[in-house]
Design a protein around this motif. Structure first.
Motif, mmCIF file in Angstrom:
data_model
loop_
_atom_site.group_PDB
_atom_site.id
_atom_site.type_symbol
_atom_site.label_atom_id
_atom_site.label_comp_id
_atom_site.label_asym_id
_atom_site.label_seq_id
_atom_site.Cartn_x
_atom_site.Cartn_y
_atom_site.Cartn_z
ATOM 1 N N ALA A 26 47.288 43.640 39.696
ATOM 2 C CA ALA A 26 46.019 43.470 38.988
ATOM 3 C C ALA A 26 44.952 44.434 39.508
ATOM 4 O O ALA A 26 43.976 44.734 38.803
ATOM 5 C CB ALA A 26 45.529 42.028 39.125
ATOM 6 N N GLY A 27 45.138 44.922 40.732
ATOM 7 C CA GLY A 27 44.181 45.873 41.297
ATOM 8 C C GLY A 27 42.879 45.253 41.734
ATOM 9 O O GLY A 27 41.879 45.964 41.931
ATOM 10 N N THR A 28 42.870 43.958 41.928
ATOM 11 C CA THR A 28 41.657 43.255 42.342
ATOM 12 C C THR A 28 42.007 41.883 42.893
ATOM 13 O O THR A 28 43.055 41.317 42.554
ATOM 14 C CB THR A 28 40.700 43.087 41.143
ATOM 15 N N VAL A 29 41.111 41.372 43.754
ATOM 16 C CA VAL A 29 41.247 39.989 44.211
ATOM 17 C C VAL A 29 40.260 39.099 43.460
ATOM 18 O O VAL A 29 40.221 37.888 43.679
ATOM 19 C CB VAL A 29 41.020 39.871 45.736
ATOM 20 N N MET A 90 57.570 38.984 34.635
ATOM 21 C CA MET A 90 56.544 38.109 34.064
ATOM 22 C C MET A 90 55.253 38.194 34.874
ATOM 23 O O MET A 90 54.148 38.298 34.306
ATOM 24 C CB MET A 90 57.053 36.670 34.038
ATOM 25 N N LEU A 91 55.363 38.171 36.197
ATOM 26 C CA LEU A 91 54.188 38.271 37.056
ATOM 27 C C LEU A 91 53.508 39.626 36.880
ATOM 28 O O LEU A 91 52.280 39.706 36.798
ATOM 29 C CB LEU A 91 54.586 38.069 38.517
ATOM 30 N N HIS A 98 45.756 41.125 32.854
ATOM 31 C CA HIS A 98 44.421 40.859 33.407
ATOM 32 C C HIS A 98 43.696 42.170 33.717
ATOM 33 O O HIS A 98 42.499 42.307 33.446
ATOM 34 C CB HIS A 98 44.544 40.025 34.686
ATOM 35 N N ARG A 99 44.427 43.120 34.270
ATOM 36 C CA ARG A 99 43.819 44.381 34.687
ATOM 37 C C ARG A 99 43.250 45.163 33.508
ATOM 38 O O ARG A 99 42.157 45.750 33.611
ATOM 39 C CB ARG A 99 44.867 45.229 35.423
ATOM 40 N N PHE A 100 43.983 45.166 32.404
ATOM 41 C CA PHE A 100 43.572 45.984 31.261
ATOM 42 C C PHE A 100 42.984 45.177 30.105
ATOM 43 O O PHE A 100 42.616 45.744 29.082
ATOM 44 C CB PHE A 100 44.769 46.800 30.771
ATOM 45 N N LEU A 172 50.301 31.684 31.219
ATOM 46 C CA LEU A 172 49.070 31.036 30.781
ATOM 47 C C LEU A 172 48.148 30.797 31.968
ATOM 48 O O LEU A 172 46.931 31.000 31.874
ATOM 49 C CB LEU A 172 49.388 29.706 30.092
ATOM 50 N N ALA A 173 48.726 30.374 33.090
ATOM 51 C CA ALA A 173 47.920 30.152 34.292
ATOM 52 C C ALA A 173 47.255 31.446 34.746
ATOM 53 O O ALA A 173 46.128 31.433 35.258
ATOM 54 C CB ALA A 173 48.792 29.583 35.402
ATOM 55 N N LEU A 174 47.938 32.568 34.549
ATOM 56 C CA LEU A 174 47.392 33.874 34.947
ATOM 57 C C LEU A 174 46.522 34.501 33.861
ATOM 58 O O LEU A 174 46.060 35.630 34.009
ATOM 59 C CB LEU A 174 48.540 34.828 35.300
#
Length: 224
Positions: A26-29, A90-91, A98-100, A172-174
């Motif tokens: 994701a490149g972020t916390v 999947m992860l 999320h990142r994009f 969905l959780a992510l």
């Protein structure tokens, strides 16, 4: 004591690896969905495993001895490798989403995803309570008896049903809809595992063929 130490190490490593994969990709916390998923994963696994360690240590030991390397049947080694690859992909896809910003998943849906993950992770505990011979590897042990009541009276492979619920919940959780596409190969691999496992059980476990006539569905009630 050895089982407790192995359990502690495993329960610490798994969420750390999960978090590292997701946050790095994701490149972020700054990713609250990922933090919540790691927390749910940690709480669910610790709760079920600590209970099993106290109440059903032999069953937990069978559960902990898993993975492609633990399988004795070549087809199951390949199947487990495929399942792990599906989960890893999947992860990665969910974190890239999320990142994009490919998906826009409402927070309420992400919370539902976490509930599904918790249910999927806790399901093995219920399965092992009802069937102490349930294991992470495909095998029939000496003295093993057929489990046909409880969850086994609904579907023939309730532990795998829990896996499907968990796989549906993770994207969905992510906060990702695109990650849901990986549920398809994940379920396909599970279906391959189930067919090979049932071939073994039909040959080596007394009463299994009769049981398949009584409980018609393998994975999802009313479907398959």
């Amino acid at each position: 004591m050895k089982a407790a130490v192995k359990l502690l190490v495993s329960n610490l490593i798994q969420p750390v690896v999960l978090g590292l994969i997701v946050f790095v990709v994701a490149g972020t916390v700054d990713y609250w969905q990922a933090w919540l998923l790691v927390a749910v994963f940690l709480a669910s696994v610790w709760t079920s495993n600590i209970y099993l360690l106290r109440a059903h240590p032999d069953a937990l030991q069978r559960r902990m001895s898993g993975g492609p390397g633990a399988e004795t049947r070549p087809v199951q080694k390949a199947v487990m490798g495929g399942l792990w690859l599906s989960l890893l992909t999947m992860l990665v896809i969910s974190a890239l989403d999320h990142r994009f910003g490919w998906s826009h998943v409402p927070p309420a849906v992400s919370l539902i995803g976490n509930v599904l993950v918790a249910v999927g992770l806790m399901a093995p505990m219920l399965v092992l309570i009802q069937n102490n011979y349930a294991a992470s590897t495909v095998r029939v042990e000496t003295g093993q008896t057929l489990a046909s009541s409880g969850l086994y009276g609904v579907v023939r492979h309730p532990m795998y049903t829990g896996n499907v619920i968990m796989m549906a919940g993770i994207p969905l959780a992510l906060g990702s809809y695109w990650g849901l596409l990986l549920v398809i190969p994940g379920v396909t691999v599970l279906a391959m595992r189930i067919r090979d496992e049932e071939n073994l059980l039909s040959k080596e476990l007394d009463g299994y063929l009769e049981y398949t006539q009584k409980v018609r569905y393998r994975l999802v009630p009313g479907m398959w």
